[in-house]
Design an enzyme around this catalytic site. Sequence first.
Site, PDB file in Angstrom:
ATOM      1  N   GLN A  56       0.862  -1.175   0.000  1.00  0.00           N
ATOM      2  CA  GLN A  56       0.000   0.000   0.000  1.00  0.00           C
ATOM      3  C   GLN A  56       0.908   1.237   0.000  1.00  0.00           C
ATOM      4  O   GLN A  56       1.758   1.395   0.859  1.00  0.00           O
ATOM      5  CB  GLN A  56      -0.879   0.010   1.255  1.00  0.00           C
ATOM      6  CG  GLN A  56      -1.593   1.315   1.547  1.00  0.00           C
ATOM      7  CD  GLN A  56      -2.558   1.745   0.469  1.00  0.00           C
ATOM      8  OE1 GLN A  56      -2.438   2.852  -0.063  1.00  0.00           O
ATOM      9  NE2 GLN A  56      -3.506   0.867   0.144  1.00  0.00           N
ATOM     10  N   TYR A  57       0.722   2.105  -0.980  1.00  0.00           N
ATOM     11  CA  TYR A  57       1.580   3.282  -1.072  1.00  0.00           C
ATOM     12  C   TYR A  57       1.298   4.282   0.042  1.00  0.00           C
ATOM     13  O   TYR A  57       2.186   4.678   0.775  1.00  0.00           O
ATOM     14  CB  TYR A  57       1.378   3.973  -2.424  1.00  0.00           C
ATOM     15  CG  TYR A  57       2.089   3.312  -3.585  1.00  0.00           C
ATOM     16  CD1 TYR A  57       2.853   2.179  -3.410  1.00  0.00           C
ATOM     17  CD2 TYR A  57       1.983   3.839  -4.868  1.00  0.00           C
ATOM     18  CE1 TYR A  57       3.503   1.574  -4.487  1.00  0.00           C
ATOM     19  CE2 TYR A  57       2.625   3.245  -5.948  1.00  0.00           C
ATOM     20  CZ  TYR A  57       3.380   2.110  -5.752  1.00  0.00           C
ATOM     21  OH  TYR A  57       4.010   1.533  -6.811  1.00  0.00           O
ATOM     22  N   ASP A  58       0.065   4.696   0.159  1.00  0.00           N
ATOM     23  CA  ASP A  58      -0.270   5.706   1.167  1.00  0.00           C
ATOM     24  C   ASP A  58      -1.786   5.747   1.329  1.00  0.00           C
ATOM     25  O   ASP A  58      -2.511   6.126   0.410  1.00  0.00           O
ATOM     26  CB  ASP A  58       0.246   7.085   0.752  1.00  0.00           C
ATOM     27  CG  ASP A  58       0.234   8.087   1.901  1.00  0.00           C
ATOM     28  OD1 ASP A  58      -0.696   8.021   2.719  1.00  0.00           O
ATOM     29  OD2 ASP A  58       1.139   8.930   1.969  1.00  0.00           O
TER      30      ASP A  58
END
Length: 487
Positions: free
Chosen positions: A286-288
Site C-alpha cells: 500500500q503506497y499511502d
Amino acid sequence: MATPSTLSLPPSSFIIPRKALRNINFFPIIASKPSFLLKTRSLSTTCLHSPPPVQTFWRWLCEQGVVSDAKSPLRPGVVPEGLGLIAQRDIARNEVVLEVPKKFWINPDMVSESEIGSVCSGLKPWVSVALFLIREKMKEDSPWRPYLDVLPECTDSTIFWSEEELSELQGTQLLSTTLGVKEYLQGEFLKVEEEIILPHKQLFPSPITLGDFYWAFAILRSRAFSRLRGQNLVLIPLADLINHSPTITTEDYAWEIKGAGLFSRELLFSLRSPVSVKAGEQVLIQYDLNKSNAELALDYGFVEMTPNRNVFTLTLGIPESDPFFGDKLDIAESNGFGETVSFDIVLGSSLPPGMLPYLRLVALGGTDAFLLEALFRNSVWGHLELPVSRDNEELICQVVRDACKSALSGYQTTIDEDEKLKGCADLNSRVRIAIEIRAGEKKLLLQVDEIFEKRESELDGLEYYQERRLQDLGLCGDEGEIIFWEK
C-alpha cells in the site's frame, strides 16, 4: 486552455480559493508504479514502446551483490501491467523479501560525495538528487546505467499531460494544483540553471532542459521512499519496482532501515510483504492510505474507486478588512488554527472537526460580536462549537452553499455525463483519471451543499447561545419560553 475554477466568492467573503501549493511535500512514501481502478500499472513502461531491459538490470544487481539469483524470493519481471516484483516461491505475510545496502541508495548523501557534490551543497535536497539523476542519465558510461535504463521516460502524472488532456480537468482543484506545480518546477529550474548548471559547464557538458527537470521530479515524486530513519529522500533501486494494491489496507512494517549484522555499521533497506503471496504472483504494498485521488493522480498517474479517496479542500480565511480581524485571529490561533485554514472534506464522511466553529468565528459580527470580548476569550471556542445565533448560522449556510454552486458551475460536464463516459471502452487512461477526479469533486460539492441545505431548513429549530445562556441561569423553560419571576 480553459482556466480552472476554484471554490471562491467575492472579496468580502471568507471562503477563499484553494492555494495550489499549500504545504507541498514533494516526496511522500512510495516505491514506484501505480494502479488504476483496482489494477496495477507500471510506471516503468508508461510512455515506452518496448519492455525495459529488466534482465540486464537483474544481472547487474546480482553482480554487485545486492541480490542472489538463487536465493532471492523475488525478482523483477514484465507483467501485463508493466514491471513488477514477482515471487519466486511462496512468501509469508511480513516476510523480508528484499534487502538493499546503503551503498546502492541514491540520496542527498550520495550526491554530496559525487563529482557534483561541491556545487549542490546549498540546494534543496530533491533538486540536488534530480541533478544527479539527470547527469547520470546523460552519461553513457554511468555506473548506474542498468538502473537508469529501467526508469520510465514519463508517467501518467498530470504534470506530463498535454493542454488538451488537462482541459478534461477544467473546474477541478487538481488542475490548479498541477499548473501550480509546473510553475514551481519552472521557477526552480531557471534558478538552478542560472546558479549551478551554466556556471559549471565542465560538470554539466550536455544541455539540461526543463523537460529533463520534469522527468527527474516525476521519478522522485513517484519512486522515492521517505519517513525512513534519518533519511528524508531515498531512491532504492529494485525496491522501487514494487506495485501498489488498493486491497492492502495497511502501511505498517512494509519497509524499515536496519543494520546489516550484529556488529556492522552498514545500513540496509529492508522490504517486507504485508500479505502472503503465492509463487508467480506479484509482491504488492500500500503506497499511502491518506492520499486523495488528486494526490495519487499528481504523484503516480492513477486513481482509485474507493470513495474516501475523493477529497475536496475548502479553504477558509479571516479577511483583513474584517473590523474584528485581530480578535478573531487571536481566538483562531489560540485554538490551533490561523488566518487561513484548509479543511479536507471526504466523500461520505462528516465535516472535518473544527470547520463549523471556524466558520462561525469568521462570520461573527453585529450583535454577536460580544463573544469576541476579552471576558469570553477562554470560553468562546466552546460557544462556537454550537450555533451562536440564527443570523450567524444562516450566513455560514448561505456562504458555503453559494461557494458550492459557484464551483459546480466551473465544470464542463455533469455527474450523469461523467458516469456515461466511464462506460466508453476507447477512453485512454488519462481521460479516465480526469473523469474520476471531476466526478468525485462534484459529488463532494453536492454533499456539502446538501449538508448546509439541511441545516438551513433546521434554523428555526436550533438552539442558540442566548437560549442556552438563559437556561443556564434558570430563566428559560424546556420549550424555550422566558420565565418571569413574580415579586
